[in-house]
Enzyme design. Structure first.
Site, PDB file in Angstrom:
ATOM      1  N   ILE A  65      23.214  33.117  20.823  1.00  0.00           N
ATOM      2  CA  ILE A  65      23.837  32.312  19.881  1.00  0.00           C
ATOM      3  C   ILE A  65      24.217  30.868  19.941  1.00  0.00           C
ATOM      4  O   ILE A  65      23.995  30.366  21.383  1.00  0.00           O
ATOM      5  CB  ILE A  65      25.475  32.821  19.525  1.00  0.00           C
ATOM      6  CG1 ILE A  65      26.327  32.419  18.542  1.00  0.00           C
ATOM      7  CG2 ILE A  65      26.285  32.852  21.152  1.00  0.00           C
ATOM      8  CD1 ILE A  65      27.419  33.605  19.053  1.00  0.00           C
ATOM      9  N   GLY A 121      22.160  36.492  21.942  1.00  0.00           N
ATOM     10  CA  GLY A 121      22.440  36.937  20.661  1.00  0.00           C
ATOM     11  C   GLY A 121      20.877  38.077  19.915  1.00  0.00           C
ATOM     12  O   GLY A 121      21.065  38.496  19.036  1.00  0.00           O
TER      13      GLY A 121
END
Length: 270
Positions: A65, A121
């Site tokens: 992310i 992520g």
């Protein structure tokens, strides 16, 4: 299809979805989260696509992310009422979860081809793929713990079902330590390790081509059954596949496969 943060193409029934922010190590910003869902919704709906390959442009698969996205969340969700602020944050998290679930929701198998870094992520993302392959330079890490947060978009829920060891997953989640390619293969996170990125791409496309040559209807049904069986009892899975095949078994694909001559690969409609 044209997307800002992904490159999407299709050839020989194989859709390629490439994370395309190489200057940012393919960090997953707000636009990419939405683009991922759009891409796999498209793969699901596009009849020509029978299988998908997920890969990354540049030196790394993904750095996870984009931290600037996280830092920008506060003004987006702010409300004079604290309860409404928290509710808005929950909706953001649920939406991000749904983005990654689009890979599982896609009826076509998704093969992740991982090189370089796959962290944070990125682990959540690849855990949603049907299979994972990597090059020898790949490394993996559940990095959320190092920025003071709980991984919240799928790693803690899916990874234990992939590697089959609660103790190992807890070690990785609590420490955030780096897992090299050889260990990733040993624990079952990836199916195979290739010597180079070029060999990885060629090898994954070979697997994808084999899948693309099978009955599309049967491949879609097999994915549905495997996902269902993972989350239900054996009895429930058997009941579901009986119901599924009572509807889908007597297909044109079955006839073509049965009628193909010995040593002749049958051809199927999309």
């Amino acid at each position: 299809m044209q997307l800002e943060t992904l490159a999407v193409s299709i050839q020989d029934h194989i859709a390629t979805v490439r994370l395309n922010r190489p200057d940012k190590a393919n960090a997953m910003n707000a636009v990419m989260w939405q683009d991922i869902r759009r891409a796999f919704d498209w793969v699901d709906a596009e009849s020509e696509a029978r299988v998908a390959v997920l890969e990354g442009e540049g030196r790394h698969f993904t750095a996870g992310i984009d931290l600037s996205m996280m830092m920008g969340l506060a003004p987006q969700i702010q409300d004079p009422c604290d309860g409404r602020t928290r509710e808005s944050l929950r909706r953001v998290i649920l939406d991000m979860q749904d983005t990654l679930t689009s890979l599982e929701r896609c009826r076509k198998p998704v093969l992740a081809a991982i090189h370089g870094a796959c962290v944070g992520g990125g682990i959540d993302l690849i855990c949603c793929a049907d299979m994972r392959y990597c090059s020898a330079d790949a490394h993996f890490s559940i990095k959320e713990i190092d920025i003071g947060m709980v991984a919240d978009v799928g790693t803690l829920q899916r990874l234990p079902k992939i590697v089959g060891s609660q103790g190992l997953v807890r070690e990785l989640a609590y420490t955030g330590r780096r897992v090299e390619a050889a260990e990733a293969r040993e624990i079952g996170l990836v199916n195979r390790v290739f010597d180079s990125r070029e060999a990885l791409q060629a090898g994954v496309r070979e697997v994808a081509a084999a899948i693309a040559g099978k009955s599309p209807l049967s491949i879609r049904g097999t994915k549905e059954m495997l996902n269902y069986a993972r989350d239900h009892s054996v009895a429930d899975g058997l009941n579901y596949v009986a119901t599924w095949n009572s509807a889908m078994l007597m297909s044109e694909d079955l006839t073509r496969a049965m009628m193909a001559g010995k040593g002749t690969a049958p051809t199927f409609r999309d």
